[in-house]
Design a protein around this motif. Structure first.
Motif, PDB file in Angstrom:
ATOM      1  N   ASP B 122     -23.918   0.140  12.075  1.00  0.00           N
ATOM      2  CA  ASP B 122     -23.849   0.162  13.531  1.00  0.00           C
ATOM      3  C   ASP B 122     -24.637  -1.012  14.090  1.00  0.00           C
ATOM      4  OD1 ASP B 122     -23.175   1.084  16.108  1.00  0.00           O
ATOM      5  OD2 ASP B 122     -23.396   3.164  15.465  1.00  0.00           O
ATOM      6  N   VAL B 123     -24.346  -1.365  15.350  1.00  0.00           N
ATOM      7  CA  VAL B 123     -25.015  -2.500  15.998  1.00  0.00           C
ATOM      8  C   VAL B 123     -25.250  -2.180  17.470  1.00  0.00           C
ATOM      9  CG1 VAL B 123     -24.119  -4.341  14.502  1.00  0.00           C
ATOM     10  CG2 VAL B 123     -22.756  -3.580  16.452  1.00  0.00           C
ATOM     11  N   HIS B 151     -19.204   1.753  25.399  1.00  0.00           N
ATOM     12  CA  HIS B 151     -19.572   2.176  24.041  1.00  0.00           C
ATOM     13  C   HIS B 151     -20.903   2.926  24.133  1.00  0.00           C
ATOM     14  CE1 HIS B 151     -17.074  -1.442  22.440  1.00  0.00           C
ATOM     15  NE2 HIS B 151     -16.322  -0.414  22.764  1.00  0.00           N
ATOM     16  N   LYS B 153     -24.193   4.883  23.268  1.00  0.00           N
ATOM     17  CA  LYS B 153     -25.108   4.889  22.118  1.00  0.00           C
ATOM     18  C   LYS B 153     -26.004   6.111  22.181  1.00  0.00           C
ATOM     19  CE  LYS B 153     -24.318   0.295  21.325  1.00  0.00           C
ATOM     20  NZ  LYS B 153     -23.665  -0.258  20.157  1.00  0.00           N
ATOM     21  N   ARG B 166     -26.207   5.701  16.786  1.00  0.00           N
ATOM     22  CA  ARG B 166     -24.764   5.809  16.532  1.00  0.00           C
ATOM     23  C   ARG B 166     -23.996   5.492  17.818  1.00  0.00           C
ATOM     24  NH1 ARG B 166     -21.755   8.676  11.785  1.00  0.00           N
ATOM     25  NH2 ARG B 166     -20.101   7.136  11.889  1.00  0.00           N
ATOM     26  N   THR B 167     -22.903   4.737  17.674  1.00  0.00           N
ATOM     27  CA  THR B 167     -22.095   4.298  18.812  1.00  0.00           C
ATOM     28  C   THR B 167     -20.779   5.067  18.874  1.00  0.00           C
ATOM     29  OG1 THR B 167     -22.996   2.089  18.568  1.00  0.00           O
ATOM     30  CG2 THR B 167     -20.990   2.294  19.884  1.00  0.00           C
ATOM     31  N   PHE B 168     -20.387   5.458  20.073  1.00  0.00           N
ATOM     32  CA  PHE B 168     -19.135   6.184  20.315  1.00  0.00           C
ATOM     33  C   PHE B 168     -18.286   5.390  21.301  1.00  0.00           C
ATOM     34  CE2 PHE B 168     -20.204  10.251  18.353  1.00  0.00           C
ATOM     35  CZ  PHE B 168     -21.565  10.075  18.143  1.00  0.00           C
ATOM     36  N   MET B 169     -16.991   5.288  21.019  1.00  0.00           N
ATOM     37  CA  MET B 169     -16.100   4.499  21.869  1.00  0.00           C
ATOM     38  C   MET B 169     -15.522   5.328  23.010  1.00  0.00           C
ATOM     39  SD  MET B 169     -14.154   2.202  18.976  1.00  0.00           S
ATOM     40  CE  MET B 169     -12.981   1.588  20.191  1.00  0.00           C
ATOM     41  N   THR B 170     -16.247   6.307  23.471  1.00  0.00           N
ATOM     42  CA  THR B 170     -15.720   7.266  24.450  1.00  0.00           C
ATOM     43  C   THR B 170     -15.234   6.596  25.738  1.00  0.00           C
ATOM     44  OG1 THR B 170     -17.251   8.859  23.518  1.00  0.00           O
ATOM     45  CG2 THR B 170     -16.257   9.422  25.640  1.00  0.00           C
ATOM     46  N   GLU B 172     -14.401   3.465  26.315  1.00  0.00           N
ATOM     47  CA  GLU B 172     -13.235   2.612  26.073  1.00  0.00           C
ATOM     48  C   GLU B 172     -11.985   3.451  25.828  1.00  0.00           C
ATOM     49  OE1 GLU B 172     -13.678  -0.455  23.058  1.00  0.00           O
ATOM     50  OE2 GLU B 172     -12.045  -1.546  24.021  1.00  0.00           O
ATOM     51  N   MET B 173     -12.114   4.551  25.090  1.00  0.00           N
ATOM     52  CA  MET B 173     -10.976   5.459  24.866  1.00  0.00           C
ATOM     53  C   MET B 173     -10.481   6.024  26.199  1.00  0.00           C
ATOM     54  SD  MET B 173     -10.412   6.486  21.425  1.00  0.00           S
ATOM     55  CE  MET B 173     -10.582   8.247  21.195  1.00  0.00           C
ATOM     56  N   ALA B 243     -15.648  15.747  22.633  1.00  0.00           N
ATOM     57  CA  ALA B 243     -15.520  15.272  21.245  1.00  0.00           C
ATOM     58  C   ALA B 243     -16.764  14.478  20.850  1.00  0.00           C
ATOM     59  CB  ALA B 243     -14.268  14.404  21.109  1.00  0.00           C
ATOM     60  N   GLU B 244     -17.281  13.695  21.800  1.00  0.00           N
ATOM     61  CA  GLU B 244     -18.497  12.933  21.496  1.00  0.00           C
ATOM     62  C   GLU B 244     -19.692  13.856  21.293  1.00  0.00           C
ATOM     63  OE1 GLU B 244     -19.510   9.699  24.183  1.00  0.00           O
ATOM     64  OE2 GLU B 244     -21.624   9.987  23.720  1.00  0.00           O
ATOM     65  N   ALA B 246     -19.632  16.912  20.309  1.00  0.00           N
ATOM     66  CA  ALA B 246     -19.465  17.602  19.023  1.00  0.00           C
ATOM     67  C   ALA B 246     -19.930  16.700  17.880  1.00  0.00           C
ATOM     68  CB  ALA B 246     -18.005  18.002  18.831  1.00  0.00           C
ATOM     69  N   ALA B 247     -19.578  15.416  17.970  1.00  0.00           N
ATOM     70  CA  ALA B 247     -19.922  14.483  16.895  1.00  0.00           C
ATOM     71  C   ALA B 247     -21.390  14.069  16.933  1.00  0.00           C
ATOM     72  CB  ALA B 247     -19.027  13.249  16.980  1.00  0.00           C
TER      73      ALA B 247
END
Lengths: 304, 304
Positions: B122-123, B151, B153, B166-170, B172-173, B243-244, B246-247
């Protein structure tokens, strides 16, 4: 694109959002000629449908000719709205809808799609015809049909009826993420990597709740490791198809499955399901569309 | 946009992919003036960065001036590559990178981002500065910072170090699905519906494996029910944020959480976490960026 000199006994038409595909059929059900254009439903106003059709099938018309069409042509934004049948229902409807035509040679009939109210709202247009084609070639088949594509459908079939179905946006998500998201910098070309696909599939199926996190990892792995663009592409595909298989488990677990669609994508689904010990057959989408339109043509002749 | 007559003691710069934002700072750390332009990293070649910066800050320069910048300006495609620190690591790096400048008045320093190799790649670039700002105002705070955005974080902080993230593309999705997918026909405007959001959130959190199926249901419900565009929009947001959550559960469960970002979106995350009985504080993103750049400026003066 049409071949001159060929006259159709009837004409089969697969008219989706993006493309129009026409087939000149013989009385015995063989394809005499075919023609296609990018004049899909998505770009036509109501008055454009008849000219778009005549452009392709005009050379095949010797007199009044049956034309049987399936797909988005029957949607509210299409040529004529063919009201949905409601699942559970027979695969092919008893009624078809005829759009008004200026050319007296055209006797066009549009096949209805199927809607579902419970347990969830869902719709299909076109897939019911492909399933009818499969059932016409496989009498009394019971099981689940998976139709991979932009919007993949899972359809539970019993006694020639559609019992229930569910749509997944997997193909569209793959296109959006690989072409329009930050992942476009990492996902490239048409290459493939079986191992990366299997990793993504396994991760998404065993821990579906981590999907939203695993997508960005493809970008990070590109920046920080020597991951290749085709590994990234296969990983993304594995994650998305794995998420779909996790969600569609009630459809395929313990079932007899037929994967119906274009060869490459269908093979990926078939392999993934076989890895779960699901008994799978694979069949060609275009062939089933034609078989379904043929079945619908026979059905219409019986009932009209 | 710059105000003339104001001279900066030093200049704070938030330089992301899409925007450049500059602040003329006083010795005591107050903002004397600010200016912004759409000249983000994403559209600049290496030689364009200095002119883009001078265009905004030129009027503030009375002589050699410290400029502290964070964000994608330090990426490989940016002005100068500021190598990542590797988590676990202090929030602010000991080293900063100075791009070469033609104008002798500019003493520009770019803050490094943070990379993570394990447990996943991750970045981040820019968020470390916002977190540094939050920690400068909340000494010895331990817990998890959530930074919602394109994105999102999730960052675990302990003893002023970034432990993992951890990065989530929520975000952008959400943009892709609501603007570029078949859902664009159903999701509309900027309206909102709390109940639809709560339904989506609950469904995605309790059954995260159904996400891929639930997205298309938004389209089907539009075709078959009287669902409104703002209900569809809130439902989509609820599904994706659900979903984010949950993850990201390993990040927030049993933790002290700070949601750091723009007001509207941060409020949605804060409410959703509070509904899970998580103790949450919410803080403003821009304010934390400035506090972080101020902390970095002091840090640089100590160490250079």
């Amino acid at each position: 694109m049409s071949e001159t000199g060929i006259k159709a006994d009837w004409i089969a038409v697969d008219w989706g959002t993006s493309n129009l595909r026409c087939y000149a059929m013989s009385r015995s059900g063989t394809v005499l000629a075919q023609a296609s254009s990018p004049k899909g439903m998505g770009q036509l106003a109501r008055e454009d449908f008849e000219p778009a059709l005549l452009e392709l099938i005009g050379p095949w018309l010797a007199g009044p000719t049956d034309v049987i069409a399936c797909g988005m042509v029957g949607s509210r934004q299409g040529w004529v709205e063919a009201p949905y049948s409601t699942a559970p229902c027979p695969v092919l409807p008893d009624q078809v809808v005829m759009p008004p035509c200026d050319d007296p040679r055209l006797k066009v009939r549009v096949i209805s799609g199927v809607q579902q109210i419970k347990p969830n709202h869902d719709v299909m247009r076109g897939e019911e015809t492909q399933i009818a084609g499969f059932l016409s070639l496989n009498k009394d088949w019971d099981g689940v049909v998976c139709l991979p594509g932009t919007h993949t459908k899972w359809v539970h079939i019993s006694a020639n009826e559609i019992i229930s179905f569910r749509t997944f946006m997997t193909g569209e998500m793959f296109n959006l993420l690989s072409q329009n998201s930050v992942l476009k910098h990492s996902v490239g070309g048409a290459g493939w990597d079986d191992l990366a696909f299997a990793e993504g599939l396994e991760l998404a199926m065993s821990r579906p709740e981590t999907l939203a996190a695993n997508l960005f990892s493809i970008r990070a792995a590109d920046l920080l490791t020597d991951q290749t663009p085709h590994q990234a592409r296969a990983k993304l595909s594995g994650l998305l198809i794995g998420a779909e298989l996790a969600a569609s488990k009630p459809y395929w677990l313990g079932q007899n499955v037929c994967v119906l669609g274009a060869d490459g994508l269908s093979k990926i689904y078939t392999d993934a399901l076989q890895a779960q010990a699901v008994p799978v057959t694979q069949t060609d989408g275009t062939r089933m569309t034609l078989a379904g339109l043929t079945a619908a043509h026979a059905h219409v002749k019986e009932t009209v």
